[in-house]
Every structure is written in structure tokens, then in C-alpha cells.
Write an enzyme that holds these catalytic residues in place. Structure first.
Site, PDB file in Angstrom:
ATOM      1  N   SER A  55      -8.265   0.139  -5.517  1.00  6.68           N
ATOM      2  CA  SER A  55      -8.702   0.478  -3.941  1.00  6.68           C
ATOM      3  C   SER A  55     -10.133   0.717  -3.704  1.00  6.68           C
ATOM      4  O   SER A  55     -10.895  -0.214  -4.098  1.00  6.68           O
ATOM      5  CB  SER A  55      -7.656   1.704  -3.684  1.00  6.68           C
ATOM      6  OG  SER A  55      -7.423   1.603  -2.210  1.00  6.68           O
TER       7      SER A  55
ATOM      8  N   LYS B  99       0.815  -1.192   0.063  1.00  2.48           N
ATOM      9  CA  LYS B  99       0.147  -0.032  -0.006  1.00  2.48           C
ATOM     10  C   LYS B  99       0.859   1.224   0.013  1.00  2.48           C
ATOM     11  O   LYS B  99       1.317   1.622   0.987  1.00  2.48           O
ATOM     12  CB  LYS B  99      -0.718   0.227   1.224  1.00  2.48           C
ATOM     13  CG  LYS B  99      -2.090   1.137   1.036  1.00  2.48           C
ATOM     14  CD  LYS B  99      -2.987   0.846  -0.113  1.00  2.48           C
ATOM     15  CE  LYS B  99      -4.020   1.795  -0.470  1.00  2.48           C
ATOM     16  NZ  LYS B  99      -4.933   1.435  -1.645  1.00  2.48           N
TER      17      LYS B  99
END
Length: 584
Positions: free
Chosen positions: A383, A188
Site C-alpha cells: 500500500s 482493499k
């Protein structure tokens, strides 16, 4: 008396002047919000420009209409695809002239346009491409043409792909602003620009992987179109062999070196027009105002809902924002409409607010219980963009769509030293409980507060993964292994089970019709385009503001936008891609 005569004469003149101005304003508005239908002459050649940027939905600019600007209404991406389809059976259109002059679209959008051009050629009509300087993505679209011509003194970029991220940690350090970052998933990388000065090893691994996938798709498409194997094409880039226009011709990347007038002459010959007559070139925008692509017929409908931009909470009238309250209303409307038999949810988003993503996911899940929901992914569905997609009955993506990035993060900014040392501002106060001021920018978080925030981020991440596991019918352990915030290409996403099939909006529509058992249907699109009068008033102020900012910041305007986005991250858990990927 003389004073009163002058006063009343001046007053009358002012009233008359004001009245005339008001009438002129009404005429301006009338011209701006009205549109005159275009008529097409026969033997036309449709002109497409690769430099034209296409949003998912059409863009209207009534102020441009008043100024007689051709960009008063720019068709959306799928609308453009339908116009190309219409041109294939339109007797007034003999072929397409593709002008290669830059490219403003993402990889998947270019794929959609290129596929539409390849389909158009099956009608037997021609597609000719010409450019002075061809960038790689523009050239990729051009390879859908029968013939590609390059200006003899122009150029063709064929150097391979690269991507660059902007890191602002050094800026924050200089300003004594301390970001306090919480995230889940080793890949991430959305917070890297705030906490690093270069890419981490994990981010470099994932970026190498998906950039290689994008480049592989690029080479494969060109190989099939130009009859040159991918290894040879890769060699052209690795050895920097395409330096002059003559190199592009020598290595079979173009069919000839021509000037614009020579290409126009060849188009005249193709359409049977004499050399001294004017070629009937029809811009896409003119064609859009002259024809109405088929939307289908009947009472049964399929709702196409476009979701483009950042996902945010609440309501918003800003373009390219997916506001949860707005989309909850749109999806619910489609769910409760008995004539709407299926929903195609078109997603082009790198994510945003995790909570807003959950709200939209919930409403789509309710819709799925009563009618098919099919997702069509654009350039990005990553996402939060994947969060709102994962529950669908079927998911379509292009090979070069960027998706996945199943991970979340939270950012809070400690600006105590910035205010104290840079501005001379300090803070003090009282509170009724130890954590009443948690999240204030005036002090750093303590250890207990950091644990609370990280726990909240962990909870949202686990919820995200559970949504994916249930929606995609995957084992939670598998989801955990392919999550971790990692970005995947559409090709890899199919292999991993995150996506079902390769295809565009048309493919998603056919799938939705099949799931709903519809032999015929009418397509309806949402969000509904605002009335032209509102657009006119908004364009006057909004366009002026944007132009002033672009003029002020110049080439740094995109960096300004990225820095501006940072302020919206404070305190809100995000399911979002790294700032922006800039591909070259």
C-alpha cells in the site's frame, strides 16, 4: 537559637543529600551513555537466538546499559547480517550456535537471516542449532544449520500456516459508533475489520493466494536443506505426523535428540576444547560491541535510508514511524550531497497516510533524477509502502515479502448515538456554509458529502495507479488489473512486474553501486541514531509507559494498539494494509 541551629543543620543536610543524589545521577547517566569496548578471546562460538526481534536499525536502551542488561543495544537486521559476514572471516570465531527459542521476526527478515547463515557456512565453519520447543518460523531459520538438535522432551511445530484477522464491527455496533467507509479496489480489505464480522470472499481469495506462496517458500527452503521433497513435507503437516520429538527425528526434520549440555559437549569437541573447560560462547550483542563490520572506504558514498513502520504526515520523534517531513529532509540531504552517489531505500511498511506517501514519493523522484535509487523491501512494502517504492530504478524483495495492495480508503466515524445514548452528550452549532462542518463526529454524513469524500478517494487511487504505471513502465490497464488493493507475495510481484529481483540489502547495494559505476564506496545510514543522553531520558519514561500498558492489557495489548490506530484514520485517506496479519 535552638530552632535556627536545627533549621540550618537540616538545610545543610538537605543540600548535601541533594548534591550526593545529583552526583549519583550524573554517574548513572555517564554509565548509561558510555560504552566500554569488548575484547574477544580466541576459539569462540557466536550465539544467535531466533527469539531476538530485529528492527531495520539498531535499538539502543541506555537505561538497560546502566542496569548491565545485555539488550542495551540490539543490532539492526542488516547490521546483524554484516556481523555474521564478519564472523565468517574472524579467526576468533569457530562457528555459530543457533538457539531456537521462539521467533519474533517477519517472514522476509527470517529469510535475510537464514541466507546470511547459509553464506556463513560456505566459509567452512559450522552452524549448530538447538531448541527445546521449535515454532515453524524458528525452525525455518534453523534449517540453515549443519546440524539441528531437539530436546528429547521438547517439541517441533510443523502443522502448516494460518492467519487470523481481528474484526471490531461488533464492538462498534455495541458502542453505537457508525464508521462511514470509502474505498477503492475490491481487494482493499483494510476497512473490513470495521464493516464486517468475517473475511469477504475477495479477501479470502487474496489471503489464500499469498499465504500459499509463503508456505511454498517455507517448504522449498526446508526441502533443499533437509533433502525431503516438498510434497512429503506437506504431507507431514496435513497428516499431523510431527507430534513427538521422536517423530521429528524419524521424518528427518532434525539430526538428533539432545539436551543442552550434550550439544555444548559436541561444540567443545568441534572447537577442540576439553570437556572440563568452559566453552567460549559469544553473544551477538557482545560481538557487536567488540567488532566493527566493514562499511567500505573512500569519498564516494551510498546512503542506506531505513523506512520502517506506519507512514504519517508531519514530523515525529517516535520510533517505527515514517514521518513525511523527517524523511523529506533525509532524502533531500542525500540528494544534495555530491559525495552520495546512490541511494538504497529500505522499506518495511504496511503503509499509512496517502498524502504523506505522496510527499515521500515526490522527494525520491527528485533524487532519482540525479542519482540511482534502489529499493530493498523487508517483511512488508505494501500500500503506502509500495507507493514510496514504485519510482525506484530497481526493486528487490524476498520471496516472502508482502507487497502491492495498491488501493486507498477513507474512514469517518459518526459518533452521534454513542455520545447521546452512552454518555448523554449532544451537539449543536451554527455554520456559514452548508459543508463547513463536514467530517465532524457529531452527526452522520449526508448523501452529497458522501459523494464528495468518495470522489476524493477515487482521485487519490487514480493518482496512486498512475505513479505505479510510470515508475514500473506498465500499461495503466495492467496496473488497474493487478491493483484493486490486492496483496501479493514477492514471488508473484516479480511475475507481475511490481518487483524486479529477489534479494536483500546486500543485493540492493551491489545494484546501486553498479548503476552508479562505483568500484568502491562507503556506506552511510539514515536516519541518524539519536544521541545516547536523549535516548536515556526517553527510555526512562517511554519504557515505563509501555510496560504499564502491557501489564494492564496482557494478551489484549495488540488489540489495544489496533483500536488506538483507528483514531488516526478519521478523515485522512489511507494507503494501508488491513490492520495486522497474525501468522501462526
Amino acid at each position: 537559637m535552638r530552632f535556627f541551629k536545627i533549621f540550618f543543620a537540616s538545610l545543610l543536610a538537605f543540600i548535601v543529600f541533594t548534591g550526593i543524589c545529583f552526583i549519583i545521577l550524573l554517574v548513572m547517566i555517564g554509565r548509561a551513555i558510555s560504552s566500554e569496548p569488548e575484547t574477544l578471546a580466541p576459539n569462540g562460538v557466536l550465539v544467535l537466538q531466533t527469539s531476538q526481534a530485529y528492527n531495520e536499525q539498531k535499538q539502543t536502551n541506555p537505561l538497560g546499559a546502566f542496569m548491565k542488561d545485555e539488550t542495551a543495544e540490539i543490532p539492526g537486521l542488516y547490521q546483524t547480517v554484516r556481523l555474521i559476514e564478519n564472523a565468517a572471516t574472524d579467526d576468533n570465531i569457530k562457528g555459530i550456535y543457533l538457539k531456537i527459542d521462539g521467533n519474533s521476526n517477519g517472514f522476509a527478515s527470517n529469510e535475510e537471516l537464514r541466507n546470511a547463515l547459509l553464506q556463513f557456512r560456505k566459509s567452512g565453519k559450522f552452524v549448530y542449532a538447538y531448541g527445546e520447543v521449535m515454532g515453524q518460523q524458528a525452525y525455518y531459520v534453523a534449517t540453515a544449520a549443519d546440524k539441528i538438535y531437539l530436546n528429547p522432551k521438547g517439541g517441533l511445530d510443523f502443522a502448516g500456516f494460518s492467519t487470523e484477522l481481528t474484526f471490531v464491527k461488533g464492538t462498534l455496533d455495541k458502542l453505537e459508533i457508525q464508521p462511514e467507509i470509502f474505498y477503492c479496489g475490491k481487494f482493499k480489505s483494510a476497512t473490513e475489520p470495521l464493516r464486517e464480522t468475517q473475511m469477504t470472499d475477495a479477501n479470502r481469495i487474496q489471503t489464500n493466494q499469498f499465504l500459499g506462496d509463503l508456505y511454498g517458500n517455507f517448504l522449498h527452503g526446508i526441502s533443499k536443506a533437509r533433502g525431503v521433497d516438498t510434497a512429503t513435507l506437506h504431507g507431514y503437516a496435513s497428516e499431523n505426523l510431527i507430534r513427538e520429538p521422536s517423530d521429528a527425528l524419524k521424518y528427518k526434520l532434525v539430526d538428533g535428540l539432545r539436551y543442552d549440555d550434550e550439544v555444548i559437549g559436541e561444540l567443545k569437541s568441534k572447537t577442540g576444547i576439553k570437556s572440563d573447560e568452559k566453552l567460549n560462547l559469544i553473544t551477538l550483542l557482545k560481538y557487536n560491541s567488540a567488532v566493527t563490520p566493514d562499511r567500505g572506504t573512500g569519498e564516494n558514498k551510498i546512503a542506506v535510508i531505513y523506512a520502517q513502520g506506519d507512514i504519517i504526515g508531519g514530523e515525529s520523534d517516535r520510533e517505527n514511524k515514517i514521518a513525511s517531513e523527517n524523511y523529506l529532509e533525509i532524502i533531500r540531504k542525500a540528494r544534495e550531497n555530491k559525495n552520495v552517489k546512490a541511494i538504497v531505500f529500505r522499506v518495511n511498511s504496511g503503509g499509512g497516510s496517502a498524502l504523506a506517501s505522496e510527499v515521500i514519493w515526490r522527494e525520491l523522484s527528485l533524487a532519482k533524477k540525479v542519482k540511482p535509487v534502489v529499493v530493498s523491501m523487508g517483511d512488508y512494502a505494501a500500500s503506502g509502502g509500495y507507493y514510496i517504492s514504485c519510482m525506484a530504478d530497481s526493486i528487490f524483495a524476498q520471496p516472502n515479502t508482502l507487497t502491492g495492495s495498491i488501493g486507498v480508503f477513507g474512514v469517518m466515524f459518526n459518533m452521534q448515538n454513542f455520545f447521546k445514548n452512552k454518555l448523554g452528550v449532544t451537539f449543536d452549532g451554527v455554520k456559514t456554509a452548508p459543508y463547513a462542518d463536514l467530517g465532524t463526529m457529531g452527526r452522520p454524513l449526508n448523501d452529497a458529502e458522501k459523494r464528495f469524500v468518495q470522489s476524493g478517494v477515487d482521485t487519490i487511487y487514480n493518482s496512486f495507479k498512475s505513479r505505479v504505471a510510470a515508475g514500473r513502465k506498465l500499461d495503466p490497464a495492467i496496473v488497474d488489473s493487478i491493483a484493486q488493493g490486492r496483496v501479493w507475495s514477492g514471488t508473484e510481484a516479480i511475475r507481475l512486474g511490481l518487483v524486479d529481483r529477489i534479494g536483500g540489502v546486500n543485493d540492493a547495494l551491489k545494484c546501486a553501486a553498479g548503476l552508479a559505476k562505483l568500484s568502491s564506496y562507503r556506506m552511510v545510514e539514515y536516519p541518524e541514531v539519536k544521541d545516547k543522553f536523549s535516548k536515556f531520558l526517553k527510555s526512562v519514561s517511554g519504557e515505563m509507559e509501555t510496560r504499564l500498558l502491557k501489564k494492564e492489557f496482557g494478551i489484549n495489548y495488540s488489540l489495544y494498539q489496533q483500536l488506538k490506530d483507528v483514531q488516526y484514520m478519521h478523515g485522512d485517506v489511507q494507503a494501508k494494509l488491513p490492520f495486522n496479519y497474525n501468522f501462526y
